[in-house]
Motif scaffolding. Structure first.
Motif, PDB file in Angstrom:
ATOM      1  N   GLU A   6      -1.649  -3.590  -5.133  1.00  0.00           N
ATOM      2  CA  GLU A   6      -2.110  -4.619  -4.184  1.00  0.00           C
ATOM      3  C   GLU A   6      -3.587  -4.985  -4.276  1.00  0.00           C
ATOM      4  O   GLU A   6      -4.057  -5.842  -3.531  1.00  0.00           O
ATOM      5  N   LYS A   7      -4.341  -4.311  -5.175  1.00  0.00           N
ATOM      6  CA  LYS A   7      -5.810  -4.373  -5.089  1.00  0.00           C
ATOM      7  C   LYS A   7      -6.422  -5.728  -5.427  1.00  0.00           C
ATOM      8  O   LYS A   7      -7.561  -6.001  -5.051  1.00  0.00           O
ATOM      9  N   ILE A  12      -9.229  -8.262   0.465  1.00  0.00           N
ATOM     10  CA  ILE A  12     -10.134  -7.124   0.308  1.00  0.00           C
ATOM     11  C   ILE A  12     -11.529  -7.688  -0.006  1.00  0.00           C
ATOM     12  O   ILE A  12     -11.685  -8.435  -0.970  1.00  0.00           O
ATOM     13  N   ASP A  75       1.408 -13.912  -5.709  1.00  0.00           N
ATOM     14  CA  ASP A  75       1.419 -13.796  -4.249  1.00  0.00           C
ATOM     15  C   ASP A  75       0.687 -14.970  -3.612  1.00  0.00           C
ATOM     16  O   ASP A  75      -0.539 -15.066  -3.696  1.00  0.00           O
ATOM     17  N   ASN A  96       6.169 -13.844  -5.162  1.00  0.00           N
ATOM     18  CA  ASN A  96       5.931 -13.317  -3.814  1.00  0.00           C
ATOM     19  C   ASN A  96       5.324 -14.421  -2.967  1.00  0.00           C
ATOM     20  O   ASN A  96       4.121 -14.569  -2.955  1.00  0.00           O
ATOM     21  N   ILE A 120      10.644 -12.011  -4.259  1.00  0.00           N
ATOM     22  CA  ILE A 120      10.591 -11.357  -2.949  1.00  0.00           C
ATOM     23  C   ILE A 120      10.932 -12.391  -1.886  1.00  0.00           C
ATOM     24  O   ILE A 120      10.377 -13.493  -1.879  1.00  0.00           O
ATOM     25  N   LEU A 122      11.044 -13.015   2.158  1.00  0.00           N
ATOM     26  CA  LEU A 122      10.643 -12.536   3.488  1.00  0.00           C
ATOM     27  C   LEU A 122      11.686 -12.959   4.515  1.00  0.00           C
ATOM     28  O   LEU A 122      12.162 -14.100   4.481  1.00  0.00           O
ATOM     29  N   ASP A 160      12.068  -8.414   1.905  1.00  0.00           N
ATOM     30  CA  ASP A 160      10.986  -7.780   2.670  1.00  0.00           C
ATOM     31  C   ASP A 160      11.294  -7.999   4.152  1.00  0.00           C
ATOM     32  O   ASP A 160      11.119  -9.107   4.652  1.00  0.00           O
ATOM     33  N   GLY A 195       5.137  -4.303   2.348  1.00  0.00           N
ATOM     34  CA  GLY A 195       3.732  -3.897   2.329  1.00  0.00           C
ATOM     35  C   GLY A 195       3.640  -2.655   3.202  1.00  0.00           C
ATOM     36  O   GLY A 195       4.503  -2.418   4.041  1.00  0.00           O
ATOM     37  N   SER A 197       0.711  -1.587   4.966  1.00  0.00           N
ATOM     38  CA  SER A 197      -0.379  -1.459   5.930  1.00  0.00           C
ATOM     39  C   SER A 197      -0.133  -2.172   7.257  1.00  0.00           C
ATOM     40  O   SER A 197      -0.785  -1.859   8.245  1.00  0.00           O
ATOM     41  N   ARG A 207      -4.196   5.750   7.462  1.00  0.00           N
ATOM     42  CA  ARG A 207      -3.642   6.284   6.206  1.00  0.00           C
ATOM     43  C   ARG A 207      -2.464   7.211   6.458  1.00  0.00           C
ATOM     44  O   ARG A 207      -1.497   7.216   5.709  1.00  0.00           O
ATOM     45  N   ILE A 226       4.425  -2.669  -1.939  1.00  0.00           N
ATOM     46  CA  ILE A 226       3.144  -3.254  -2.302  1.00  0.00           C
ATOM     47  C   ILE A 226       2.093  -2.332  -1.715  1.00  0.00           C
ATOM     48  O   ILE A 226       1.957  -2.235  -0.484  1.00  0.00           O
ATOM     49  N   ASN A 231      -4.942   4.952  -4.371  1.00  0.00           N
ATOM     50  CA  ASN A 231      -5.055   5.827  -3.208  1.00  0.00           C
ATOM     51  C   ASN A 231      -4.246   7.092  -3.525  1.00  0.00           C
ATOM     52  O   ASN A 231      -3.016   7.089  -3.493  1.00  0.00           O
TER      53      ASN A 231
HETATM   54  N1  THG Z   1       4.755  -8.296   1.974  1.00  0.00           N
HETATM   55  C1  THG Z   1       4.698  -9.081   0.865  1.00  0.00           C
HETATM   56  N2  THG Z   1       3.528  -9.431   0.291  1.00  0.00           N
HETATM   57  C2  THG Z   1       2.364  -9.023   0.840  1.00  0.00           C
HETATM   58  C3  THG Z   1       2.359  -8.216   1.989  1.00  0.00           C
HETATM   59  C4  THG Z   1       3.591  -7.847   2.560  1.00  0.00           C
HETATM   60  N3  THG Z   1       1.182  -9.404   0.267  1.00  0.00           N
HETATM   61  C5  THG Z   1      -0.067  -9.153   0.936  1.00  0.00           C
HETATM   62  C6  THG Z   1      -0.026  -7.855   1.737  1.00  0.00           C
HETATM   63  N4  THG Z   1       1.155  -7.801   2.533  1.00  0.00           N
HETATM   64  C7  THG Z   1      -0.062  -6.669   0.795  1.00  0.00           C
HETATM   65  N5  THG Z   1      -1.355  -6.573   0.144  1.00  0.00           N
HETATM   66  C8  THG Z   1      -2.438  -5.882   0.684  1.00  0.00           C
HETATM   67  C9  THG Z   1      -3.615  -5.864  -0.079  1.00  0.00           C
HETATM   68  C10 THG Z   1      -4.690  -5.111   0.353  1.00  0.00           C
HETATM   69  C11 THG Z   1      -4.623  -4.400   1.540  1.00  0.00           C
HETATM   70  C12 THG Z   1      -3.471  -4.446   2.306  1.00  0.00           C
HETATM   71  C13 THG Z   1      -2.373  -5.196   1.866  1.00  0.00           C
HETATM   72  C14 THG Z   1      -5.753  -3.533   1.954  1.00  0.00           C
HETATM   73  N6  THG Z   1      -6.260  -2.652   1.057  1.00  0.00           N
HETATM   74  C15 THG Z   1      -7.357  -1.761   1.366  1.00  0.00           C
HETATM   75  C16 THG Z   1      -8.305  -1.720   0.183  1.00  0.00           C
HETATM   76  O1  THG Z   1      -7.855  -1.793  -0.944  1.00  0.00           O
HETATM   77  O2  THG Z   1      -9.516  -1.582   0.403  1.00  0.00           O
HETATM   78  C17 THG Z   1      -6.910  -0.342   1.714  1.00  0.00           C
HETATM   79  C18 THG Z   1      -5.872   0.250   0.783  1.00  0.00           C
HETATM   80  C19 THG Z   1      -5.624   1.757   0.936  1.00  0.00           C
HETATM   81  O3  THG Z   1      -6.585   2.530   0.940  1.00  0.00           O
HETATM   82  O4  THG Z   1      -4.444   2.190   0.951  1.00  0.00           O
HETATM   83  O5  THG Z   1      -6.159  -3.566   3.090  1.00  0.00           O
HETATM   84  O6  THG Z   1       3.668  -7.138   3.582  1.00  0.00           O
HETATM   85  N7  THG Z   1       5.862  -9.481   0.328  1.00  0.00           N
END
Ligand code: THG
Length: 267
Positions: A6-7, A12, A75, A96, A120, A122, A160, A195, A197, A207, A226, A231
């Motif tokens: 996801e980075k 971010i 995405d 996505n 994907i 939703l 999703d 995802g 988070s 976390r 994702i 981490n």
């Molecule tokens: N479903 C689908 N696509 C998605 C999401 C989903 N795309 C976007 C998002 N949600 C998923 N992507 C992210 C990207 C970054 C972060 C969260 C979601 C983020 N990252 C922090 C960082 O890298 O600094 C922390 C990461 C960590 O330490 O674990 O905040 O739900 N289909």
């Protein structure tokens, strides 16, 4: 488990800045690090204004594909943007995303008809994100039936079920699990994704909550996620779950990840 790194996402702050400055070294570094950590796909999300998004995504796709051999997960909330950048993908990846909103399926399914691309989907529609299980299952059915019209079989779809923040719905995980189980019972070859988070917004120790979510979601049948494979705690939890779920004979993958320093390193 299929890991979608996801980075490379403009949400971010450091990535956003690198996109704005077209800092290719920073972006390719993120792609390489995620690939080394075990990502199977690299998510690319520009997260910029719509008029800048096509340019930014095209640039991101070039940088990432020059840096790693992995397929992309393109995405964007905007199906027209995905359609415009799609020809730049060098190998079959993941779109996505579609949903039952507007004409997303009508724009994106034809793109991947006759290819090995995955999509994907939703579980939301023009009314938004449903709070209940049944509406999510109904939307998943619509996405599957519409896909069939374009020759896209359920094994190419990742549904999703859009986990809602636990702080606003205390039964959010329970609903995610119920939707996952129902959708998989209807379409066994389908994949469930999420995802990680969203579940923990507004909570302390995010976390820990995210890792617990990963564990329970995997137990319920989640196939892809994702997440940030860099981490190490998250990756260790994921690999431990794989072993516990009987997908790691003699725990070899877990042991190898530890021995090679992918997990268990002091930070
Ligand atoms: N479903 C689908 N696509 C998605 C999401 C989903 N795309 C976007 C998002 N949600 C998923 N992507 C992210 C990207 C970054 C972060 C969260 C979601 C983020 N990252 C922090 C960082 O890298 O600094 C922390 C990461 C960590 O330490 O674990 O905040 O739900 N289909």
């Amino acid at each position: 488990m299929i890991i979608i790194g996801e980075k490379i996402n403009g949400v971010i702050p450091a990535t956003k800045q690198a996109i704005a400055e077209r800092d290719g070294g920073y972006i390719s570094g993120l792609a390489v690090k995620q690939a080394e950590a075990g990502a199977n796909y690299i998510d690319v999300c520009a997260g910029t204004d719509p008029e800048l998004e096509v340019d930014a995504l095209q640039w991101l796709m070039g940088v990432v594909q020059d840096a790693v051999e992995l397929p992309l997960c393109i995405d964007s909330p905007n199906p027209e943007v995905i359609a415009r950048v799609f020809p730049l993908a060098r190998r079959d990846g993941i779109i996505n995303s579609v949903s039952a909103e507007g004409n997303k399926c009508g724009i994106l399914y034809p793109l991947v008809q006759g290819t090995a691309w995955q999509v994907i989907g939703l579980t939301c529609d023009d009314r938004g994100v449903p709070g209940d299980v049944q509406t999510r299952v109904e939307i998943a059915k619509q996405l599957v039936m519409k896909a069939a019209e374009f020759g896209i079989a359920p094994d190419r779809l990742h549904i999703d079920p859009l986990v809602i923040t636990l702080a606003t719905d205390h039964e959010s995980l329970l609903k995610f699990v119920a939707a996952t189980r129902e959708i998989k019972a209807l379409y066994p070859p389908i994949k469930i994704t999420s995802g990680l988070s969203n579940i923990s917004f507004g909570m302390p120790l995010r976390r820990v909550v995210n890792q617990s979510f990963l564990t329970m979601a995997m137990f319920a049948g989640m196939d892809s996620a994702i997440l940030d494979p860099c981490n190490q705690e998250m990756l260790a939890t994921l690999l431990a779950n794989e072993a516990l779920l009987g997908r790691d004979r003699l725990c070899r993958k877990f042991a190898n990840a530890y021995r090679s320093g992918r997990i268990g390193q002091k930070r």
